[in-house]
Design a protein around this motif. Structure first.
Motif, PDB file in Angstrom:
ATOM      1  N   THR A   1      -5.073  10.497  13.408  1.00 31.29           N
ATOM      2  CA  THR A   1      -4.958   9.816  12.117  1.00 31.29           C
ATOM      3  C   THR A   1      -5.055   8.319  12.345  1.00 31.29           C
ATOM      4  O   THR A   1      -4.322   7.769  13.171  1.00 31.29           O
ATOM      5  CB  THR A   1      -3.617  10.142  11.435  1.00 31.29           C
ATOM      6  OG1 THR A   1      -3.521  11.559  11.242  1.00 31.29           O
ATOM      7  CG2 THR A   1      -3.510   9.449  10.098  1.00 31.29           C
ATOM      8  N   LEU A   2      -5.948   7.662  11.622  1.00 26.55           N
ATOM      9  CA  LEU A   2      -6.154   6.238  11.782  1.00 26.55           C
ATOM     10  C   LEU A   2      -6.598   5.633  10.464  1.00 26.55           C
ATOM     11  O   LEU A   2      -6.948   6.331   9.513  1.00 26.55           O
ATOM     12  CB  LEU A   2      -7.165   5.943  12.879  1.00 26.55           C
ATOM     13  CG  LEU A   2      -8.625   6.371  12.698  1.00 26.55           C
ATOM     14  CD1 LEU A   2      -9.507   5.662  13.712  1.00 26.55           C
ATOM     15  CD2 LEU A   2      -8.791   7.872  12.887  1.00 26.55           C
ATOM     16  N   SER A   3      -6.580   4.318  10.411  1.00 25.95           N
ATOM     17  CA  SER A   3      -6.959   3.609   9.196  1.00 25.95           C
ATOM     18  C   SER A   3      -8.428   3.826   8.875  1.00 25.95           C
ATOM     19  O   SER A   3      -9.264   3.982   9.769  1.00 25.95           O
ATOM     20  CB  SER A   3      -6.673   2.111   9.352  1.00 25.95           C
ATOM     21  OG  SER A   3      -7.215   1.378   8.278  1.00 25.95           O
ATOM     22  N   LYS A   4      -8.742   3.820   7.577  1.00 27.52           N
ATOM     23  CA  LYS A   4     -10.129   3.974   7.162  1.00 27.52           C
ATOM     24  C   LYS A   4     -10.996   2.805   7.626  1.00 27.52           C
ATOM     25  O   LYS A   4     -12.213   2.938   7.716  1.00 27.52           O
ATOM     26  CB  LYS A   4     -10.206   4.104   5.637  1.00 27.52           C
ATOM     27  CG  LYS A   4      -9.587   5.383   5.100  1.00 27.52           C
ATOM     28  CD  LYS A   4      -9.685   5.453   3.586  1.00 27.52           C
ATOM     29  CE  LYS A   4      -9.066   6.739   3.055  1.00 27.52           C
ATOM     30  NZ  LYS A   4      -9.129   6.827   1.579  1.00 27.52           N
ATOM     31  N   ASN A   5     -10.372   1.680   7.915  1.00 22.56           N
ATOM     32  CA  ASN A   5     -11.098   0.502   8.381  1.00 22.56           C
ATOM     33  C   ASN A   5     -11.046   0.350   9.900  1.00 22.56           C
ATOM     34  O   ASN A   5     -11.443  -0.687  10.427  1.00 22.56           O
ATOM     35  CB  ASN A   5     -10.524  -0.762   7.727  1.00 22.56           C
ATOM     36  CG  ASN A   5     -10.640  -0.744   6.219  1.00 22.56           C
ATOM     37  OD1 ASN A   5     -11.637  -0.272   5.674  1.00 22.56           O
ATOM     38  ND2 ASN A   5      -9.627  -1.256   5.532  1.00 22.56           N
ATOM     39  N   ALA A   6     -10.563   1.371  10.593  1.00 23.06           N
ATOM     40  CA  ALA A   6     -10.433   1.281  12.049  1.00 23.06           C
ATOM     41  C   ALA A   6     -11.802   1.245  12.718  1.00 23.06           C
ATOM     42  O   ALA A   6     -12.775   1.811  12.226  1.00 23.06           O
ATOM     43  CB  ALA A   6      -9.619   2.462  12.572  1.00 23.06           C
TER      44      ALA A   6
ATOM     45  N   THR B   1      -2.612   6.375   1.853  1.00 22.32           N
ATOM     46  CA  THR B   1      -3.822   6.157   1.066  1.00 22.32           C
ATOM     47  C   THR B   1      -4.888   5.401   1.848  1.00 22.32           C
ATOM     48  O   THR B   1      -6.068   5.490   1.529  1.00 22.32           O
ATOM     49  CB  THR B   1      -3.496   5.374  -0.212  1.00 22.32           C
ATOM     50  OG1 THR B   1      -2.868   4.130   0.147  1.00 22.32           O
ATOM     51  CG2 THR B   1      -2.558   6.162  -1.101  1.00 22.32           C
ATOM     52  N   SER B   2      -4.463   4.632   2.851  1.00 24.64           N
ATOM     53  CA  SER B   2      -5.424   3.857   3.635  1.00 24.64           C
ATOM     54  C   SER B   2      -5.749   4.521   4.971  1.00 24.64           C
ATOM     55  O   SER B   2      -6.425   3.932   5.804  1.00 24.64           O
ATOM     56  CB  SER B   2      -4.876   2.449   3.883  1.00 24.64           C
ATOM     57  OG  SER B   2      -3.647   2.508   4.583  1.00 24.64           O
ATOM     58  N   ASP B   3      -5.265   5.754   5.177  1.00 28.67           N
ATOM     59  CA  ASP B   3      -5.501   6.458   6.436  1.00 28.67           C
ATOM     60  C   ASP B   3      -6.429   7.642   6.220  1.00 28.67           C
ATOM     61  O   ASP B   3      -6.604   8.130   5.100  1.00 28.67           O
ATOM     62  CB  ASP B   3      -4.171   6.955   7.036  1.00 28.67           C
ATOM     63  CG  ASP B   3      -3.252   5.808   7.412  1.00 28.67           C
ATOM     64  OD1 ASP B   3      -3.766   4.709   7.629  1.00 28.67           O
ATOM     65  OD2 ASP B   3      -2.033   6.033   7.474  1.00 28.67           O
ATOM     66  N   ARG B   4      -7.018   8.084   7.305  1.00 32.98           N
ATOM     67  CA  ARG B   4      -7.833   9.301   7.292  1.00 32.98           C
ATOM     68  C   ARG B   4      -7.556  10.096   8.554  1.00 32.98           C
ATOM     69  O   ARG B   4      -7.219   9.537   9.600  1.00 32.98           O
ATOM     70  CB  ARG B   4      -9.320   8.961   7.189  1.00 32.98           C
ATOM     71  CG  ARG B   4      -9.869   8.173   8.359  1.00 32.98           C
ATOM     72  CD  ARG B   4     -11.335   7.813   8.175  1.00 32.98           C
ATOM     73  NE  ARG B   4     -12.161   8.992   7.999  1.00 32.98           N
ATOM     74  CZ  ARG B   4     -13.488   8.937   7.870  1.00 32.98           C
ATOM     75  NH1 ARG B   4     -14.102   7.768   7.863  1.00 32.98           N
ATOM     76  NH2 ARG B   4     -14.181  10.035   7.724  1.00 32.98           N
TER      77      ARG B   4
ATOM     78  N   PRO C   1       0.823  -1.212   0.000  1.00 39.26           N
ATOM     79  CA  PRO C   1       0.000   0.000   0.000  1.00 39.26           C
ATOM     80  C   PRO C   1       0.858   1.264   0.000  1.00 39.26           C
ATOM     81  O   PRO C   1       1.943   1.288   0.584  1.00 39.26           O
ATOM     82  CB  PRO C   1      -0.802  -0.118   1.304  1.00 39.26           C
ATOM     83  CG  PRO C   1       0.042  -0.986   2.190  1.00 39.26           C
ATOM     84  CD  PRO C   1       0.740  -1.954   1.272  1.00 39.26           C
TER      85      PRO C   1
ATOM     86  N   LYS D   1      -7.012   5.996  20.487  1.00 36.24           N
ATOM     87  CA  LYS D   1      -6.235   7.097  19.927  1.00 36.24           C
ATOM     88  C   LYS D   1      -6.549   8.407  20.641  1.00 36.24           C
ATOM     89  O   LYS D   1      -5.650   9.203  20.940  1.00 36.24           O
ATOM     90  CB  LYS D   1      -6.537   7.226  18.435  1.00 36.24           C
ATOM     91  CG  LYS D   1      -5.887   6.168  17.565  1.00 36.24           C
ATOM     92  CD  LYS D   1      -4.553   6.676  17.047  1.00 36.24           C
ATOM     93  CE  LYS D   1      -3.989   5.754  15.996  1.00 36.24           C
ATOM     94  NZ  LYS D   1      -2.715   6.266  15.434  1.00 36.24           N
TER      95      LYS D   1
END
Length: 245
Positions: free
Chosen positions: A188-193, A164-167, A160, A201
């Motif tokens: 900041t954390l993963s989009k799938n968190a 790109t996989s974080d928001r 990856p 967090k």
């Protein structure tokens, strides 16, 4: 076979300005160790890869025409095709994938697996672009204890792109103690968190900001507890009203 490799070699020599005499040496020859130097500066010009493009579309219809294509897909196909065209092994024996022995070191197991792989695959592409990845699979059944460790060849790894996989979210923290002021916390954390990850967090960031309890130090009172993730109640606010929680 070999048509794509020939066109690719000629394209590289055109890009490096090789003479026609040296280009002729590539016909019928794959995987050699010749080196080609540039020709005179007057022969250098713009290179049009028409022949290579035509040959590529001839063998892979997905690359026909002039539509936009994924560069990784092209690189993957081209490396595979060049490897097959230049493979020195013409008759491939059947070989079972070896597993690492119980008392066998990684170096020994990897060398054994690579030696068996070379009995089927051997090319200049392999020498420059292939490697090994260690794979370990353990039986999840209680009491089984079965572990399989293998060393598998690979030519490319999909990874990856960082970010790109974080928001990034900005959360307004409202303490239960009315004497405490609200704080804006950016995490900041993963989009799938999950919600639980967001709560952890938030607690971590709040402690970094100096908040670690239900009562402020400004009140000169002892904190009755340390802030925990389960103490965080998340709510979605819309038009100054709680929309969902």
């Amino acid at each position: 076979g070999g048509e794509l490799a020939t066109q690719f070699a000629e394209l590289l020599m055109d890009m490096w300005g090789c003479s026609r005499n040296k280009k002729a040496a590539v016909n019928g020859y794959y995987g050699g160790r010749q080196t080609y130097g540039p020709s005179s500066p007057s022969s250098l010009s713009v290179v049009y890869p028409r022949n290579f493009k035509y040959t590529l579309g001839k063998h892979a219809e997905q690359f026909l025409g002039y539509d936009q294509h994924d560069s990784q897909e092209l690189a993957t196909y081209l490396l595979d095709a060049l490897h097959e065209d230049t493979n020195r092994v013409t008759k491939k024996p059947y070989i079972e994938k070896p597993e690492q022995g119980e008392n066998e070191s990684d170096d020994v197991a990897a060398a054994k697996a690579w030696g068996l792989h070379l009995q089927r695959e051997d090319s200049r592409v392999l020498e420059n672009f292939m490697g090994q990845v260690k794979s370990r699979v353990q039986c999840p059944t209680e009491g089984c204890g079965r572990v399989s460790t293998t060393f598998d060849p690979f030519m490319y790894l999909s990874v990856p792109i960082p970010g790109t996989s974080d928001r990034t979210l900005t959360v307004t923290f409202v303490p239960a103690n009315p004497q405490e002021r609200m704080k804006n916390v950016t995490v900041t954390l993963s989009k799938n968190a999950s919600i639980a990850v967001l709560q952890k967090k938030l607690v971590s960031h709040l402690k970094e900001l100096g908040f670690d309890g239900g009562v402020s130090e400004a009140t000169l009172e002892e904190k009755p507890y340390s802030l925990q993730p389960e103490d965080i109640c998340l709510a979605d606010v819309w038009s100054n009203e709680i929309y969902s929680f």
